[in-house]
Scaffold this motif. Structure first.
Motif, PDB file in Angstrom:
ATOM      1  N   ALA A 265       0.804  -1.294   0.051  1.00 46.06           N
ATOM      2  CA  ALA A 265      -0.069  -0.014   0.063  1.00 46.06           C
ATOM      3  C   ALA A 265       0.820   1.165  -0.140  1.00 46.06           C
ATOM      4  CB  ALA A 265      -1.014   0.134   1.209  1.00 46.06           C
ATOM      5  N   TYR A 266       0.478   2.307  -0.598  1.00 44.92           N
ATOM      6  CA  TYR A 266       1.048   3.496  -0.631  1.00 44.92           C
ATOM      7  C   TYR A 266       0.376   4.619  -0.631  1.00 44.92           C
ATOM      8  CZ  TYR A 266       0.226   3.585  -5.780  1.00 44.92           C
ATOM      9  OH  TYR A 266      -0.334   3.703  -6.976  1.00 44.92           O
ATOM     10  N   ASP A 267       0.796   5.918  -0.339  1.00 43.75           N
ATOM     11  CA  ASP A 267       0.047   7.049  -0.108  1.00 43.75           C
ATOM     12  C   ASP A 267       1.060   8.258  -0.605  1.00 43.75           C
ATOM     13  OD1 ASP A 267      -1.282   9.326   0.831  1.00 43.75           O
ATOM     14  OD2 ASP A 267      -2.422   8.436   1.878  1.00 43.75           O
ATOM     15  N   ILE A 268       0.656   8.944  -1.712  1.00 42.87           N
ATOM     16  CA  ILE A 268       1.524   9.998  -2.338  1.00 42.87           C
ATOM     17  C   ILE A 268       0.710  11.334  -2.412  1.00 42.87           C
ATOM     18  CG2 ILE A 268       2.742  10.908  -4.231  1.00 42.87           C
ATOM     19  CD1 ILE A 268       2.949   7.926  -5.265  1.00 42.87           C
ATOM     20  N   ASN A 269       1.446  12.257  -1.743  1.00 41.21           N
ATOM     21  CA  ASN A 269       0.696  13.757  -1.872  1.00 41.21           C
ATOM     22  C   ASN A 269       1.833  14.562  -2.370  1.00 41.21           C
ATOM     23  OD1 ASN A 269      -1.688  13.693   0.360  1.00 41.21           O
ATOM     24  ND2 ASN A 269      -0.116  12.464   1.106  1.00 41.21           N
ATOM     25  N   VAL A 270       1.550  15.453  -3.372  1.00 36.97           N
ATOM     26  CA  VAL A 270       2.177  16.388  -4.070  1.00 36.97           C
ATOM     27  C   VAL A 270       1.445  17.830  -3.710  1.00 36.97           C
ATOM     28  CG1 VAL A 270       3.072  17.068  -6.400  1.00 36.97           C
ATOM     29  CG2 VAL A 270       2.787  14.849  -5.814  1.00 36.97           C
ATOM     30  N   GLY A 275      -2.334  23.397  -7.101  1.00 40.80           N
ATOM     31  CA  GLY A 275      -2.942  22.997  -6.005  1.00 40.80           C
ATOM     32  C   GLY A 275      -2.494  21.411  -5.706  1.00 40.80           C
ATOM     33  N   PRO A 276      -3.093  20.779  -4.632  1.00 43.23           N
ATOM     34  CA  PRO A 276      -2.637  19.564  -4.219  1.00 43.23           C
ATOM     35  C   PRO A 276      -3.008  18.194  -5.040  1.00 43.23           C
ATOM     36  CG  PRO A 276      -4.576  20.244  -2.719  1.00 43.23           C
ATOM     37  CD  PRO A 276      -4.220  21.210  -4.031  1.00 43.23           C
ATOM     38  N   THR A 277      -2.242  17.327  -4.971  1.00 44.95           N
ATOM     39  CA  THR A 277      -2.537  16.202  -5.785  1.00 44.95           C
ATOM     40  C   THR A 277      -2.462  14.891  -4.674  1.00 44.95           C
ATOM     41  OG1 THR A 277      -2.008  16.799  -8.021  1.00 44.95           O
ATOM     42  CG2 THR A 277      -2.069  14.489  -7.633  1.00 44.95           C
ATOM     43  N   LYS A 278      -3.241  14.060  -4.605  1.00 43.65           N
ATOM     44  CA  LYS A 278      -3.000  12.785  -3.752  1.00 43.65           C
ATOM     45  C   LYS A 278      -3.209  11.658  -4.547  1.00 43.65           C
ATOM     46  CE  LYS A 278      -4.839  10.912   0.634  1.00 43.65           C
ATOM     47  NZ  LYS A 278      -3.465  11.137   1.406  1.00 43.65           N
ATOM     48  N   GLY A 305      -3.847  -7.722  -8.414  1.00 44.17           N
ATOM     49  CA  GLY A 305      -4.959  -6.991  -7.688  1.00 44.17           C
ATOM     50  C   GLY A 305      -4.452  -5.592  -7.296  1.00 44.17           C
ATOM     51  N   VAL A 306      -4.238  -4.704  -8.230  1.00 36.84           N
ATOM     52  CA  VAL A 306      -3.872  -3.545  -8.167  1.00 36.84           C
ATOM     53  C   VAL A 306      -5.137  -2.356  -8.220  1.00 36.84           C
ATOM     54  CG1 VAL A 306      -2.266  -1.487  -9.028  1.00 36.84           C
ATOM     55  CG2 VAL A 306      -1.508  -3.952  -9.104  1.00 36.84           C
ATOM     56  N   THR A 307      -5.113  -1.525  -7.462  1.00 38.74           N
ATOM     57  CA  THR A 307      -5.936  -0.494  -7.203  1.00 38.74           C
ATOM     58  C   THR A 307      -5.365   0.754  -6.948  1.00 38.74           C
ATOM     59  OG1 THR A 307      -7.641  -1.923  -6.527  1.00 38.74           O
ATOM     60  CG2 THR A 307      -8.257   0.467  -6.490  1.00 38.74           C
ATOM     61  N   THR A 308      -5.606   2.089  -7.776  1.00 35.81           N
ATOM     62  CA  THR A 308      -5.118   3.405  -7.657  1.00 35.81           C
ATOM     63  C   THR A 308      -6.516   4.468  -7.620  1.00 35.81           C
ATOM     64  OG1 THR A 308      -3.095   2.587  -9.130  1.00 35.81           O
ATOM     65  CG2 THR A 308      -3.403   4.896  -8.593  1.00 35.81           C
ATOM     66  N   THR A 309      -5.977   5.265  -6.730  1.00 31.55           N
ATOM     67  CA  THR A 309      -6.943   6.251  -7.005  1.00 31.55           C
ATOM     68  C   THR A 309      -6.187   7.718  -6.723  1.00 31.55           C
ATOM     69  OG1 THR A 309      -8.575   5.045  -5.403  1.00 31.55           O
ATOM     70  CG2 THR A 309      -8.935   7.167  -5.401  1.00 31.55           C
ATOM     71  N   LEU A 310      -6.758   8.525  -7.615  1.00 31.84           N
ATOM     72  CA  LEU A 310      -6.311   9.887  -7.633  1.00 31.84           C
ATOM     73  C   LEU A 310      -7.255  10.865  -7.615  1.00 31.84           C
ATOM     74  CD1 LEU A 310      -3.952  11.790  -9.098  1.00 31.84           C
ATOM     75  CD2 LEU A 310      -5.042  11.495 -11.315  1.00 31.84           C
ATOM     76  N   THR A 311      -6.656  11.890  -6.882  1.00 32.94           N
ATOM     77  CA  THR A 311      -7.619  13.101  -6.729  1.00 32.94           C
ATOM     78  C   THR A 311      -6.643  14.373  -7.040  1.00 32.94           C
ATOM     79  OG1 THR A 311      -7.121  13.280  -4.262  1.00 32.94           O
ATOM     80  CG2 THR A 311      -9.118  12.253  -4.784  1.00 32.94           C
ATOM     81  N   SER A 312      -7.157  15.361  -7.425  1.00 34.07           N
ATOM     82  CA  SER A 312      -6.286  16.668  -7.866  1.00 34.07           C
ATOM     83  C   SER A 312      -6.905  17.641  -8.170  1.00 34.07           C
ATOM     84  CB  SER A 312      -5.486  16.163  -9.108  1.00 34.07           C
ATOM     85  OG  SER A 312      -4.853  17.261  -9.384  1.00 34.07           O
ATOM     86  N   ALA A 313      -6.758  18.901  -7.913  1.00 34.14           N
ATOM     87  CA  ALA A 313      -7.305  20.389  -8.157  1.00 34.14           C
ATOM     88  C   ALA A 313      -7.387  20.196  -9.745  1.00 34.14           C
ATOM     89  CB  ALA A 313      -6.492  21.183  -7.687  1.00 34.14           C
ATOM     90  N   GLU A 314      -6.511  19.475 -10.495  1.00 37.50           N
ATOM     91  CA  GLU A 314      -6.642  19.870 -12.018  1.00 37.50           C
ATOM     92  C   GLU A 314      -7.598  18.707 -12.875  1.00 37.50           C
ATOM     93  OE1 GLU A 314      -2.058  19.632 -12.417  1.00 37.50           O
ATOM     94  OE2 GLU A 314      -2.124  21.583 -13.138  1.00 37.50           O
ATOM     95  N   ILE A 315      -8.316  18.029 -11.960  1.00 34.88           N
ATOM     96  CA  ILE A 315      -9.308  17.203 -12.725  1.00 34.88           C
ATOM     97  C   ILE A 315     -10.852  17.746 -12.318  1.00 34.88           C
ATOM     98  CG2 ILE A 315      -7.653  15.129 -12.913  1.00 34.88           C
ATOM     99  CD1 ILE A 315      -9.249  13.967 -10.630  1.00 34.88           C
ATOM    100  N   PRO A 316     -11.545  17.467 -13.476  1.00 37.44           N
ATOM    101  CA  PRO A 316     -12.957  18.063 -13.256  1.00 37.44           C
ATOM    102  C   PRO A 316     -14.010  17.256 -12.217  1.00 37.44           C
ATOM    103  CG  PRO A 316     -12.839  17.108 -15.291  1.00 37.44           C
ATOM    104  CD  PRO A 316     -11.528  16.923 -14.862  1.00 37.44           C
TER     105      PRO A 316
END
Length: 514
Positions: A265-270, A275-278, A305-316
Motif C-alpha cells: 500500500a502507498y500514499d503520495i501527496n504532491v 493545487g494539491p494532488t493525492k 490485484g492493483v487499485t489506484t485512486t487519484l484526486t487533484s485540483a486539475e481534474i474536473p
C-alpha cells in the motif's frame, strides 16, 4: 549529449555497486574459518572495488579479532561514498565458525556531482544512518567458499539529502525499516572476481520519504508498506574499475536475481502552485526479475490485484479510480555479438483494467458502450542475430542509425485486445530472409501466417457511430476494409482472417493482395 548521459549512467552504476558492497560488508561481513581470514577477505574485496579502508587498530583479544575506528571510502569521477564503524568483532567460536558483531549504528555519506546532461541538476550529499538492532551473524566455510547467515529483528536506514554547495538546503528526507530480517550468503571465487549468491527475506518493509524541488514550489511526500519480501540474487563482480561497461561484461561481470513481495500500500501527496494532488494505491502481490551478462539482458516484473485512486485540483471531478487484476512485463534479448541467431522474448500484459464511472461519463454519459474490463496481451518470441556491440562507445557515436542486428524469426504466441465489448485475438509465426532486402523495400523477406479473430467489432463501430465519436462514412470504410481481409465466423458478429506472406507475396484468406 548521448555520450555525456552514458558517462553519467556509468558513474551511477559504479557508485551503486560500490555502495551496495559497503552495505553488504557492514551488515554481513565476509567470513572465513578464522577471524583473521574474515578480516583479510574484507580487505581484499574492498581493494577489488577500488575502495580504501583505514583503521585505528586491529588487535587480537583472546578468541576475538577487534577492529576499531574503521573508515571505508570510494571515489570515482566526482562521486564519493564514505562509511565508518566504531567497532567490529570477529569471534572464533572454536568449531570452525566465526561470530561477527559490530556497532549497532553507523553512518554513511554519499556525494553525487550534478548530472552533466541536466542543467537543473545540483550536486547532492546523502547522509545516511544505518541501524541494525539485534543482529546475529555466524560465518563458516573455507577461504575458497565462505558461507554466512544472519538475522535481525530490525534494519533501519534514515536518509537526509542536501545541496552539496549549501548544506543548509535540505532537499529530501527518508526512513526505511525492514523487520524480521533473515538471510544467507555464499562468497566464493578469486579476490578479483568474487561470486556472491544470496537469499534474503523480510516480514515487512515500511518507508517514508519527502523532497522539495528548489526550483519550484513543489513538495512531494510518500509513505508505503510492503509485506513478505523474498529476494534471491547471484553475481560475479569483476571489472568494477572499468569505465566502459562493455569491457566489464567481457571480463565476466554478471548478475541475476528475483524479488517477490506480498500486500503493498502507498500514499503520495504532491503540493504545487496548481493545487494539491493525492494518489493512493494497493496491490495484492508483485515480483521483479533481472539478469545481465555478456550474452544477454533480461528484465521482468508484474503485479496482481492493483487499485489506484487519484484526486487533484486539475481534474474536473472528485477522483479517478483505476484497477486491474494483473499486469506483467518480460523482456529478454541478446546483447553480445552472435555467430548464430539467439532467442529473445517480449511479454506485455494488462488484464481486466477498469476505470471509474466519472471517466466514462465524460464521453458516454448514457452508457452506450459496455463498461466491460479491458485487456491487452502481447506475447512474442523469436530469434535474432546481433551484429554489433551496443555497449561499444564507437557504435554509440557513429552507428546510431544502423540496426545492431538481424531478425530471423518471430512467433506471435498470443495477441489480445479486449475493450468495450469487442475482442481481438491472434497467433502466428514468421521467418525472415535477411539475404533478400529488395522484395519488401529494405525489410527482410518474411514467410509465415498470422491468424486473427474479431468478435463484436461491428457492434462496437455501431455504438461509436451512435455516440458521434466515429463518423458514419469512416465506419463504412472500415467495414469495407474488414470485408477485404476477413471472412464471417461461426459466431455472432465474428470475423476471421488469415494473413500470410509466401513466395514474395501477401495473401489474405488465400487471396493474393500483393
Amino acid at each position: 549529449n548521448l555520450m555525456k548521459r552514458k558517462g553519467d549512467s556509468m558513474k551511477i552504476w559504479q557508485l551503486t555497486v560500490s555502495t551496495a558492497t559497503i552495505a553488504l560488508m557492514a551488515g554481513n561481513a565476509f567470513a572465513d574459518v578464522t577471524p583473521e581470514q574474515v578480516w583479510q577477505n574484507w580487505l581484499d574485496m574492498s581493494t577489488t572495488y577500488g575502495q580504501t579502508i583505514t583503521t585505528k587498530s586491529a588487535e587480537r583479544q583472546g578468541d576475538s579479532l577487534v577492529i576499531t575506528g574503521m573508515a571505508l571510502s570510494y571515489a570515482k569521477d566526482g562521486a564519493k561514498v564514505e562509511s565508518t564503524l566504531d567497532e567490529i568483532i570477529f569471534k572464533d567460536n572454536g568449531d570452525g565458525t566465526v561470530a561477527v558483531t559490530m556497532s549497532e549504528t553507523y553512518p554513511m555519506t554519499m556525494t553525487m556531482p550534478a548530472i552533466d546532461a541536466d542543467p537543473a541538476s545540483v550536486p547532492t550529499t546523502m547522509q545516511m544512518t544505518m541501524t541494525q538492532s539485534g543482529m546475529v551473524m555466524t560465518a563458516s566455510g573455507t577461504p575458497e567458499a565462505t558461507s554466512y547467515a544472519f538475522s535481525a529483528p530490525s534494519l533501519k536506514v534514515a536518509v537526509t539529502t542536501t545541496d552539496t554547495t549549501d548544506a543548509s538546503k535540505t532537499l529530501g528526507t527518508g526512513d526505511f525499516n525492514l523487520t524480521q530480517v533473515a538471510g544467507k550468503y555464499l562468497v566464493s571465487g578469486a579476490s578479483d572476481a568474487k561470486k556472491i549468491d544470496s537469499d534474503f527475506t523480510a516480514e515487512a518493509l515500511a518507508m517514508s520519504f519527502a523532497f522539495a524541488d528548489p526550483t519550484s514550489a513543489t513538495n512531494f511526500e510518500m509513505t508505503a508498506t510492503m509485506a513478505d519480501l523474498v529476494a534471491k540474487t547471484a553475481g560475479t563482480f569483476v571489472g568494477m574499475d572499468e569505465t566502459d561497461f562493455g569491457k566489464a561484461l567481457a571480463l565476466g561481470f554478471a548478475a541475476n536475481g528475483a524479488i517477490s513481495y506480498g500486500a503493498t500500500a502507498y500514499d503520495i501527496n504532491v503540493t504545487e502552485e496548481a493545487g494539491p494532488t493525492k494518489i493512493t494505491g494497493a496491490a495484492e502481490s508483485g515480483d521483479l526479475s533481472f539478469a545481465l551478462d555478456a550474452a544477454k539482458i533480461h528484465y521482468g516484473g508484474g503485479a496482481k490485484g492493483v487499485t489506484t485512486t487519484l484526486t487533484s485540483a486539475e481534474i474536473p471531478f472528485p477522483q479517478v479510480v483505476l484497477s486491474y487484476s494483473e499486469a506483467a512485463f518480460d523482456l529478454a534479448f541478446p546483447i553480445g555479438k552472435t555467430d548464430a541467431p539467439a532467442e529473445f522474448n517480449l511479454l506485455s500484459k494488462l488484464s481486466d483494467l477498469t476505470i471509474s464511472e466519472e471517466i466514462w461519463a465524460m464521453f458516454d454519459p448514457a452508457a452506450t458502450l459496455p463498461r466491460d474490463p479491458a485487456t491487452l496481451v502481447i506475447d512474442v518470441t523469436g530469434t535474432a542475430k546481433v551484429t554489433a556491440n551496443i555497449f561499444d562507445p564507437a557504435y554509440a557515436e557513429s552507428q546510431l542509425d544502423a540496426a545492431p542486428g538481424e531478425l530471423h524469426s518471430l512467433n506471435v504466441n498470443a495477441l489480445q485486445l479486449t475493450v468495450a465489448g469487442a475482442d481481438l485475438t491472434g497467433t502466428g509465426a514468421f521467418t525472415f530472409d535477411n539475404t533478400d532486402l529488395e522484395t519488401y523495400g529494405g525489410m527482410p523477406k518474411p514467410t509465415g501466417k498470422l491468424a486473427l479473430k474479431l468478435v463484436g467489432g461491428n457492434g462496437l463501430m455501431d455504438k461509436l457511430v451512435a455516440l458521434g465519436v466515429l463518423p458514419e462514412d469512416q465506419a463504412m470504410s472500415a467495414r469495407m476494409m474488414l470485408s477485404m481481409f476477413a471472412n464471417p465466423g461461426a459466431g455472432e458478429d465474428e470475423l476471421n482472417s488469415e494473413l500470410e506472406f509466401k513466395d514474395g507475396g501477401f495473401f489474405a484468406n488465400g487471396q493474393q493482395l500483393q
